[in-house]
Design a protein around this motif. Structure first.
Motif, short mmCIF file in Angstrom:
data_model
loop_
_atom_site.label_atom_id
_atom_site.label_comp_id
_atom_site.label_asym_id
_atom_site.label_seq_id
_atom_site.Cartn_x
_atom_site.Cartn_y
_atom_site.Cartn_z
N GLN A 69 64.43 -59.81 14.85
CA GLN A 69 65.43 -60.00 15.89
C GLN A 69 64.94 -60.95 16.98
O GLN A 69 65.72 -61.74 17.53
CB GLN A 69 65.81 -58.64 16.47
CG GLN A 69 66.55 -57.77 15.45
CD GLN A 69 66.83 -56.37 15.95
OE1 GLN A 69 66.29 -55.94 16.95
NE2 GLN A 69 67.70 -55.66 15.24
N LYS A 70 63.65 -60.89 17.29
CA LYS A 70 63.09 -61.82 18.28
C LYS A 70 63.21 -63.26 17.81
O LYS A 70 63.27 -64.19 18.63
CB LYS A 70 61.62 -61.48 18.55
CG LYS A 70 61.41 -60.21 19.35
CD LYS A 70 59.93 -59.91 19.50
CE LYS A 70 59.72 -58.58 20.22
NZ LYS A 70 58.28 -58.23 20.32
N ASN A 71 63.26 -63.45 16.50
CA ASN A 71 63.36 -64.80 15.93
C ASN A 71 64.79 -65.12 15.48
O ASN A 71 64.99 -66.06 14.70
CB ASN A 71 62.40 -64.94 14.75
CG ASN A 71 60.96 -65.10 15.19
OD1 ASN A 71 60.53 -66.20 15.54
ND2 ASN A 71 60.21 -64.01 15.19
N ASP A 72 65.76 -64.33 15.96
CA ASP A 72 67.19 -64.57 15.66
C ASP A 72 67.51 -64.48 14.16
O ASP A 72 68.44 -65.13 13.67
CB ASP A 72 67.62 -65.95 16.19
CG ASP A 72 67.50 -66.05 17.69
OD1 ASP A 72 67.78 -65.04 18.37
OD2 ASP A 72 67.10 -67.11 18.19
N ILE A 73 66.73 -63.69 13.45
CA ILE A 73 67.01 -63.45 12.03
C ILE A 73 67.64 -62.06 11.92
O ILE A 73 67.10 -61.08 12.43
CB ILE A 73 65.71 -63.52 11.19
CG1 ILE A 73 65.11 -64.92 11.29
CG2 ILE A 73 65.99 -63.15 9.73
CD1 ILE A 73 63.73 -65.02 10.69
N GLN A 74 68.79 -62.01 11.27
CA GLN A 74 69.53 -60.75 11.22
C GLN A 74 68.96 -59.80 10.17
O GLN A 74 68.30 -60.21 9.21
CB GLN A 74 71.01 -61.03 10.93
CG GLN A 74 71.69 -61.77 12.08
CD GLN A 74 73.20 -61.80 11.92
OE1 GLN A 74 73.78 -61.08 11.10
NE2 GLN A 74 73.86 -62.65 12.70
N LEU A 75 69.24 -58.49 10.38
CA LEU A 75 68.75 -57.44 9.50
C LEU A 75 69.91 -56.60 9.00
O LEU A 75 70.79 -56.21 9.77
CB LEU A 75 67.76 -56.54 10.27
CG LEU A 75 67.32 -55.25 9.57
CD1 LEU A 75 66.48 -55.55 8.33
CD2 LEU A 75 66.54 -54.35 10.54
#
Length: 561
Positions: A447-453
């Protein structure tokens, strides 16, 4: 000369007489006549032309291991020169097939009347051979069991083999020492022996394992014998006031169900059954079944095929894609990348079979990176059809635990012209049995790297809401099984509605998988799920097939292909 000939003939006769009586090799080196005579069965085992020959220093070169030849001849030279009276060396000879065999060669000098070296007489034994008997347990060893089985010509149709293993024996050796471990082996042997009938034979084989052979009983007798032995072990543990506590597991081979006289099969099959008993929790037994063993063999062969595929630039692997449709806009916004595998040996292999094997063998690590790169390449090639298309990529718990997976993800993203938000990492809930700081850190860093989970198979585990709090996913996915139950059961239907409302209340999107029909779609629309995925829109397909469907507007029509 006649006296000399008589002496040599006497040595030879004695060696011939003892040849059938001992496993070792007796020899006489006649110094004066430069000749050598060894037990006749030696020329069957070793790379010598015959067991009697002249000019031994040259003949030795044929069956001595070349790296040992010079040092052995140096020692023999000292013996024959009278500088030493005893030859005692460990070195290597060659078998008929050229394999090195460690031997211990000992010999004593016999002098003539003038105190010149006349003969070197001695014995050679193979020091690499397995023991015939085991001193720690006081039992015959595996070689004795092998020598019993191999002469049997016809398959045994009656009786059983019970293979016993001490559970966690390594811990006993580590915590109490090897001497104590030997005492446990001895006492275990005693506990077993006191429960045996006269016709039952006991051997200690590898490490902490014992084998019992019974040519008259059946598997029921084997189970009863195992239970009696376990009771004796418990009684022994109690007699030493639980100074150490241990149990036995067992593999049972029933000859009536699995007739064989093959020593190799007996050892492989009983080892398999014993291993299965240990995997099933230990302190229990498993009865060998050929169907289980065939499944094990298939699994082993399939792992080999997976290794070969990885070694050959992932040959046989492919990535398929299934569209994920956003309900409000009625259009494709994402794809899920799905791994496929086929090989010459097994053809197409189902993901539920090969993916666990990739995880068990750690091959999921290189394969997972390959899938990630292929997936990102694919959405780059689909830009003209769907700008800002997202791709869902499954990441295994093995990758999270054993690799710097986030670093791999960022490195691959940086090589391609996409936004970080176009990648959605899917974690399967069933793979994360309990929250682990590695998983939580991984999810937070995504999330800190704007990658969704996304959490896949949500609702199949036992602590779902706990995951929502700890992992803070962007999306949760409901599998077809839970969805189908909700369509036919009022309680399940209400539960799914609450799950949708609950996910929305904490800002989490909901995707429902496995939608196949129009009626299923209409029911789910009323629940206000965010995304739908399933055969109703498209089966998983190759990139080329997906491009064809997009070019010809075949996907959002809802045709059941």
């Amino acid at each position: 000369m006649d006296k000399l000939n008589n002496e040599i003939q006497s040595f030879k006769r004695m060696i011939d007489i003892l040849d059938q009586c001992i496993d070792d090799y007796l020899y006489v080196l006649d110094v004066e006549n430069d000749s050598y005579y060894i037990s006749p069965h030696a020329d069957i085992r070793f790379k010598m032309d015959k067991h009697e020959f002249n000019n031994p220093s040259e003949e030795f070169k044929k069956f001595f291991y070349y790296k040992d030849y010079d040092i052995v001849m140096e020692d023999l030279g000292k013996v024959l020169a009278g500088e030493k009276e005893f030859h005692n060396m460990q070195y290597r000879w060659l078998s008929k097939s050229g394999k090195t065999i460690w031997i211990n060669c000992r010999g004593s000098v016999i002098y003539d009347d003038d105190h010149h070296v006349k003969y070197l007489v001695g014995c050679i034994n193979e020091i690499g051979k397995k023991q015939i008997a085991d001193n720690a347990s006081g039992l015959l060893g595996e070689v004795s069991f092998k020598n019993l089985i191999i002469p049997i010509q016809d398959d045994m149709h009656k009786g059983f083999v019970l293979r016993l293993g001490i559970d966690n024996f390594k811990n006993i050796n580590e915590n109490y020492g090897l001497k104590y471990g030997d005492e446990i082996l001895k006492q275990t042997g005693n506990c077993i022996k006191k429960n045996l009938l006269n016709h039952q034979k006991l051997y200690r084989i590898v490490s902490d394992e014992f084998i019992i052979l019974d040519l008259f009983g059946n598997k029921k007798d084997a189970k009863n014998l195992y239970n009696r032995i376990c009771e004796s072990i418990t009684a022994y543990v109690e007699s030493i006031n639980y100074e150490v506590y241990y149990t036995l597991s067992a593999g049972i081979l029933d000859f009536e169900e699995n007739p064989t006289a093959s020593y190799t099969e007996i050892m492989k099959w009983t080892e398999f059954a014993l291993s299965k008993a240990k995997k099933n929790g230990k302190n229990t037994y498993d009865i060998f079944k050929k169907e289980d063993y065939k499944e094990f063999q298939r699994k082993s062969e399939l792992i080999k095929c997976l290794h070969q595929a990885v070694d050959h630039d992932f040959e046989g692997f492919d990535v398929y894609f299934q569209p994920i449709v956003e309900m409000n806009k009625n259009k494709i916004t994402s794809l899920e990348a799905l791994l496929r595998f086929k090989c010459d040996t097994f053809g197409n292999v189902a993901p539920y079979e090969f993916i666990p094997l990739l995880e068990e063998s750690d091959l999921i690590i290189p394969v997972g990176k390959w899938v990630l790169e292929k997936s990102i390449q694919s959405i780059c090639s689909l830009k003209s059809f769907i700008p800002n298309l997202k791709v869902h990529v499954n990441v295994s718990y093995v990758q999270v635990l054993k690799t710097a997976i986030l670093k791999d993800i960022l490195n691959i993203i940086n090589r391609y012209d996409i936004e970080k938000s176009q990648l959605v990492i899917e974690l399967t809930e069933s793979g994360f049995i309990e929250s682990n700081k590695n998983f939580i850190n991984f999810c937070n860093n995504l999330q800190k790297n704007d990658i969704q989970l996304a959490l896949d198979d949500f609702g199949t585990g036992y602590s779902n809401f706990h995951y929502l709090y700890n992992l803070k996913p962007n999306c949760i996915k409901i599998d077809r099984g839970l969805m189908k139950n909700a369509l036919t059961n009022d309680y399940e239907n209400l539960l799914l509605k609450h799950m949708v409302d609950m996910s929305h209340s904490v800002g989490v999107k909901m995707c429902i998988e496995g939608v196949e029909t129009e009626s299923e779609l209409q029911t789910l629309l009323q629940m206000k799920a965010d995304y739908i995925q399933g055969y109703y829109y498209s089966k998983p397909c190759s990139l080329d097939e997906l491009k064809y469907k997009l070019e010809n507007h075949l996907i959002i029509r809802g045709c059941n292909e």
